[in-house]
Write a protein that holds these residues in place. Structure first.
Motif, PDB file in Angstrom:
ATOM      1  N   PHE A 334       0.819  -1.227   0.000  1.00 30.75           N
ATOM      2  CA  PHE A 334       0.000   0.000   0.000  1.00 30.75           C
ATOM      3  C   PHE A 334       0.850   1.274   0.000  1.00 30.75           C
ATOM      4  CE2 PHE A 334       0.734  -0.600   4.519  1.00 30.75           C
ATOM      5  CZ  PHE A 334       0.884   0.701   5.000  1.00 30.75           C
ATOM      6  N   THR A 335       2.102   1.184   0.453  1.00 23.91           N
ATOM      7  CA  THR A 335       2.925   2.413   0.512  1.00 23.91           C
ATOM      8  C   THR A 335       3.366   2.863  -0.881  1.00 23.91           C
ATOM      9  OG1 THR A 335       5.063   1.298   0.780  1.00 23.91           O
ATOM     10  CG2 THR A 335       3.810   1.728   2.790  1.00 23.91           C
ATOM     11  N   ARG A 336       3.171   1.985  -1.879  1.00 25.67           N
ATOM     12  CA  ARG A 336       3.543   2.352  -3.250  1.00 25.67           C
ATOM     13  C   ARG A 336       2.342   2.840  -4.071  1.00 25.67           C
ATOM     14  NH1 ARG A 336       8.266   0.212  -5.401  1.00 25.67           N
ATOM     15  NH2 ARG A 336       7.211  -0.605  -7.253  1.00 25.67           N
ATOM     16  N   ILE A 337       1.167   2.902  -3.455  1.00 26.92           N
ATOM     17  CA  ILE A 337      -0.007   3.439  -4.165  1.00 26.92           C
ATOM     18  C   ILE A 337       0.192   4.950  -4.313  1.00 26.92           C
ATOM     19  CG2 ILE A 337      -2.521   3.829  -4.061  1.00 26.92           C
ATOM     20  CD1 ILE A 337      -2.675   1.342  -2.200  1.00 26.92           C
ATOM     21  N   PRO A 338       0.117   5.497  -5.536  1.00 28.10           N
ATOM     22  CA  PRO A 338       0.271   6.960  -5.627  1.00 28.10           C
ATOM     23  C   PRO A 338      -0.829   7.656  -4.829  1.00 28.10           C
ATOM     24  CG  PRO A 338      -0.429   6.037  -7.745  1.00 28.10           C
ATOM     25  CD  PRO A 338      -0.112   4.873  -6.851  1.00 28.10           C
ATOM     26  N   ASN A 339      -0.409   8.630  -4.049  1.00 28.59           N
ATOM     27  CA  ASN A 339      -1.336   9.353  -3.161  1.00 28.59           C
ATOM     28  C   ASN A 339      -2.083  10.425  -3.933  1.00 28.59           C
ATOM     29  OD1 ASN A 339      -0.003   9.620   0.200  1.00 28.59           O
ATOM     30  ND2 ASN A 339       0.068   7.893  -1.198  1.00 28.59           N
ATOM     31  N   GLY A 340      -3.394  10.391  -3.869  1.00 29.21           N
ATOM     32  CA  GLY A 340      -4.134  11.504  -4.464  1.00 29.21           C
ATOM     33  C   GLY A 340      -5.461  11.075  -5.056  1.00 29.21           C
ATOM     34  N   VAL A 341      -6.371  12.029  -5.107  1.00 23.86           N
ATOM     35  CA  VAL A 341      -7.742  11.775  -5.588  1.00 23.86           C
ATOM     36  C   VAL A 341      -8.209  12.980  -6.426  1.00 23.86           C
ATOM     37  CG1 VAL A 341      -8.372  10.306  -3.620  1.00 23.86           C
ATOM     38  CG2 VAL A 341      -8.747  12.771  -3.471  1.00 23.86           C
ATOM     39  N   PRO A 342      -9.223  12.752  -7.272  1.00 21.77           N
ATOM     40  CA  PRO A 342      -9.768  13.873  -8.064  1.00 21.77           C
ATOM     41  C   PRO A 342     -10.743  14.732  -7.267  1.00 21.77           C
ATOM     42  CG  PRO A 342     -10.877  11.832  -8.669  1.00 21.77           C
ATOM     43  CD  PRO A 342      -9.846  11.466  -7.629  1.00 21.77           C
ATOM     44  N   GLY A 343     -11.136  15.866  -7.844  1.00 21.08           N
ATOM     45  CA  GLY A 343     -12.138  16.716  -7.167  1.00 21.08           C
ATOM     46  C   GLY A 343     -12.268  18.121  -7.730  1.00 21.08           C
ATOM     47  N   ILE A 344     -11.368  18.511  -8.642  1.00 20.96           N
ATOM     48  CA  ILE A 344     -11.328  19.898  -9.129  1.00 20.96           C
ATOM     49  C   ILE A 344     -12.670  20.327  -9.739  1.00 20.96           C
ATOM     50  CG2 ILE A 344     -10.530  19.452 -11.519  1.00 20.96           C
ATOM     51  CD1 ILE A 344      -8.366  21.593 -11.107  1.00 20.96           C
ATOM     52  N   GLU A 345     -13.352  19.351 -10.356  1.00 20.85           N
ATOM     53  CA  GLU A 345     -14.613  19.647 -11.052  1.00 20.85           C
ATOM     54  C   GLU A 345     -15.800  19.640 -10.082  1.00 20.85           C
ATOM     55  OE1 GLU A 345     -14.964  16.883 -14.268  1.00 20.85           O
ATOM     56  OE2 GLU A 345     -16.987  17.509 -14.815  1.00 20.85           O
ATOM     57  N   ASP A 346     -15.646  18.941  -8.960  1.00 19.27           N
ATOM     58  CA  ASP A 346     -16.774  18.643  -8.076  1.00 19.27           C
ATOM     59  C   ASP A 346     -16.907  19.605  -6.900  1.00 19.27           C
ATOM     60  OD1 ASP A 346     -16.904  16.269  -9.631  1.00 19.27           O
ATOM     61  OD2 ASP A 346     -15.501  15.275  -8.281  1.00 19.27           O
ATOM     62  N   ARG A 347     -15.869  20.400  -6.639  1.00 16.41           N
ATOM     63  CA  ARG A 347     -15.782  21.129  -5.370  1.00 16.41           C
ATOM     64  C   ARG A 347     -17.013  21.990  -5.106  1.00 16.41           C
ATOM     65  NH1 ARG A 347     -12.279  26.255  -3.811  1.00 16.41           N
ATOM     66  NH2 ARG A 347     -12.926  26.781  -5.923  1.00 16.41           N
ATOM     67  N   LEU A 348     -17.404  22.830  -6.065  1.00 21.75           N
ATOM     68  CA  LEU A 348     -18.514  23.748  -5.790  1.00 21.75           C
ATOM     69  C   LEU A 348     -19.833  23.000  -5.672  1.00 21.75           C
ATOM     70  CD1 LEU A 348     -17.663  26.917  -7.917  1.00 21.75           C
ATOM     71  CD2 LEU A 348     -17.074  26.383  -5.569  1.00 21.75           C
ATOM     72  N   LYS A 349     -20.052  22.003  -6.533  1.00 18.01           N
ATOM     73  CA  LYS A 349     -21.306  21.229  -6.438  1.00 18.01           C
ATOM     74  C   LYS A 349     -21.406  20.531  -5.079  1.00 18.01           C
ATOM     75  CE  LYS A 349     -22.167  20.138 -11.279  1.00 18.01           C
ATOM     76  NZ  LYS A 349     -22.111  19.099 -12.312  1.00 18.01           N
ATOM     77  N   LEU A 350     -20.294  19.965  -4.620  1.00 16.64           N
ATOM     78  CA  LEU A 350     -20.325  19.250  -3.337  1.00 16.64           C
ATOM     79  C   LEU A 350     -20.550  20.210  -2.179  1.00 16.64           C
ATOM     80  CD1 LEU A 350     -17.390  16.752  -3.969  1.00 16.64           C
ATOM     81  CD2 LEU A 350     -19.812  16.142  -3.715  1.00 16.64           C
ATOM     82  N   LEU A 351     -19.853  21.332  -2.195  1.00 18.18           N
ATOM     83  CA  LEU A 351     -19.990  22.293  -1.079  1.00 18.18           C
ATOM     84  C   LEU A 351     -21.375  22.938  -1.086  1.00 18.18           C
ATOM     85  CD1 LEU A 351     -17.851  23.285   1.123  1.00 18.18           C
ATOM     86  CD2 LEU A 351     -17.080  21.662  -0.572  1.00 18.18           C
TER      87      LEU A 351
END
Ligand code: URP
Ligand code: ZN
Length: 464
Positions: A334-351
């Motif tokens: 698991f320590t070799r899984i690249p860290n990070g997730v998407p969200g740039i498009e979703d931020r305002l809709k989610l908030l």
């Protein structure tokens, strides 16, 4: 450049919501409030904004587009990521410059600026010193004076690559304080995390579900306390990125109330997703591997409360998507899984959906945390992040009646998974302007690569 007149909208500012019109001319906001008459010229497009909110374009203070990693670059490049940002109502993003070993800050900055030229939205860069010597001090000075880079990034984690030892973090903060610049800090106790990762792997605990076990809340809480101490000792203004725990949020709020120059950010995933995601079957939990990790419900509730009450000033996405193929790198470790997730498009809709529509945030608070606050903190205010006469006409016509469902199958951000798959949303941009140009209309992004501008920033302001 043509003019646009929005008629009869609800104009959202951090101070309140006013009913009225907004006139855009020459790429700037020319007038707002009350009833404005369309200019006589036939160039002026009149937009009926009734039933909609008029918002300043979102400012996402924390994204990683085409971030180089051992698993390959993060899946969105400057073109695709900024297109997705615009589609979601974000017109400005702040990305990072991370020098390769042996590379100078300015050389790395020029290369990053060249890559970012394809962006469709406006962008600025934080610069990351990954080591310390006198040359770094001089390069930091030139970043501020010549490049309008008024914020630096330091990592307390990832010490085997880009993270700083304490003495070097103190030196970076000391230099930044002398330049009146801000230091943004990734707060996790790097040595403790590395120790726990080794221990878990030695016990045969290799699956994604062990990612949070290697990064327990104390590793963030301790590091936030240390960053606050170092910032106090050096007189440096501090911005703590991606706060995930209640105790850290409370400590940051208390420091701010006591008069320390500090601001804090959280991300949509810490507000909306929990550590149970790591227990998904097979390797599916890898899609949720980001650092710090997701936390229990009590933390989520406390982060919403801090966002409302002002203990946390900004919501950034830490957008750093990786496809399944890239996450596979950590299939047996698991320590070799690249860290990070998407969200740039979703931020305002989610908030909007889970904040405003559910009564956790007022409309002015929503705008303050997603646009005005980040703009002010990072030296872009009042050019960005606010509906005010003379500001850039980065304007979002937000229709609160549009309903949707987030899905990897329909998103523009480049990633073959969505951590918000199936999340229902309320509200969406009907029209987005970037400096007066139509950037998005009815879901279609109309700007071309290169339409975005590099932002020379002035000194940020941490207090309201
Ligand atoms: O997991 C995270 N936060 N990924 C993005 C890169 C970083 O650590 O900032
Ligand atoms: Zn980040």
């Amino acid at each position: 450049m043509s003019s646009v007149l929005f008629k009869n909208g609800d104009l959202v500012t951090p101070a309140g919501v006013l009913q009225g019109d907004l006139l855009v001319r020459g790429g700037k906001i020319a007038a707002l409030g009350g009833e404005l008459e369309a200019a006589a010229d036939a160039e002026t497009r009149v937009v009926d904004a009734s039933g909609c909110y008029i918002l300043p374009g979102g400012v996402d203070p924390h994204v990683h587009l085409e971030l180089p990693t051992p698993a390959g670059p993060s899946a969105d490049d400057f073109e695709s990521g900024s297109r997705a940002a615009l589609a979601g109502g974000t017109t400005t993003v702040l990305d990072f410059v991370t020098p390769e070993p042996g590379q100078g800050l300015l050389e790395a900055l020029q290369l990053r600026r060249a890559a970012a030229k394809r962006a469709l939205c406006d962008y600025g860069l934080h610069v990351t010193p990954t080591r310390w010597d006198d040359a770094v001090a001089d390069e930091m000075r030139r970043c501020v004076a010549e490049e309008g880079v008024t914020s630096f990034k330091a990592y307390m984690a990832y010490k085997e690559t880009i993270g700083l030892e304490d003495r070097d973090l103190l030196a970076v903060m000391d230099a930044a304080a002398k330049l009146d610049a801000l230091v943004t800090v990734h707060c996790e106790h790097g040595d403790a995390v590395a120790y726990l990762q080794r221990k878990l792997l030695a016990e045969g605990k290799t699956a994604p579900r062990y990612h949070p076990a290697a990064r327990p809340p104390e590793t963030e809480i301790e590091a936030v306390g240390r960053a606050l101490l170092f910032a106090r000792l050096t007189g440096c203004a501090l911005y703590v990125v991606h706060v995930s725990t209640e105790i850290a949020a409370v400590a940051l709020g208390e420091a701010r109330r006591s008069g320390q120059a500090v601001a804090a950010e959280t991300c949509p995933h810490y507000l909306l997703l929990g550590e149970e995601e790591y227990d998904r079957p097979g390797f599916e939990g890898a899609a949720y591997v980001m650092s710090p990790p997701l936390r229990p419900e009590e933390d989520r509730n406390a982060l919403w409360e801090a966002l409302r009450a002002g203990g946390i000033q900004a919501v950034g996405t830490d957008h750093c998507p990786f496809d399944r193929r890239q996450k596979e790198r950590g299939r047996v470790d698991f320590t070799r899984i690249p860290n990070g997730v998407p969200g740039i498009e979703d931020r305002l809709k989610l908030l909007y959906t889970y904040g405003v529509a559910q009564g956790r945030l007022s409309l002015p608070e929503f705008v303050e945390r997603t646009a005005t606050g980040p703009a002010r903190i990072f030296g872009l205010y009042p050019r960005k992040g606010i509906l005010a006469v003379g500001s850039d006409a980065d304007v979002v016509l937000w229709d609160p009646e549009v309903e949707g469902v987030l899905s990897a199958g329909t998103q523009l951000q480049r990633c073959d998974t969505s951590i918000y798959e199936g999340f229902r949303t309320e509200g969406a941009p009907r029209l987005v302007l970037l400096r007066g140009r139509v950037a998005v209309e009815e879901g279609r992004v109309l700007l071309e690569p290169g339409a975005g501008e590099y932002l020379h920033r002035s000194r940020g302001v941490l207090s309201l």
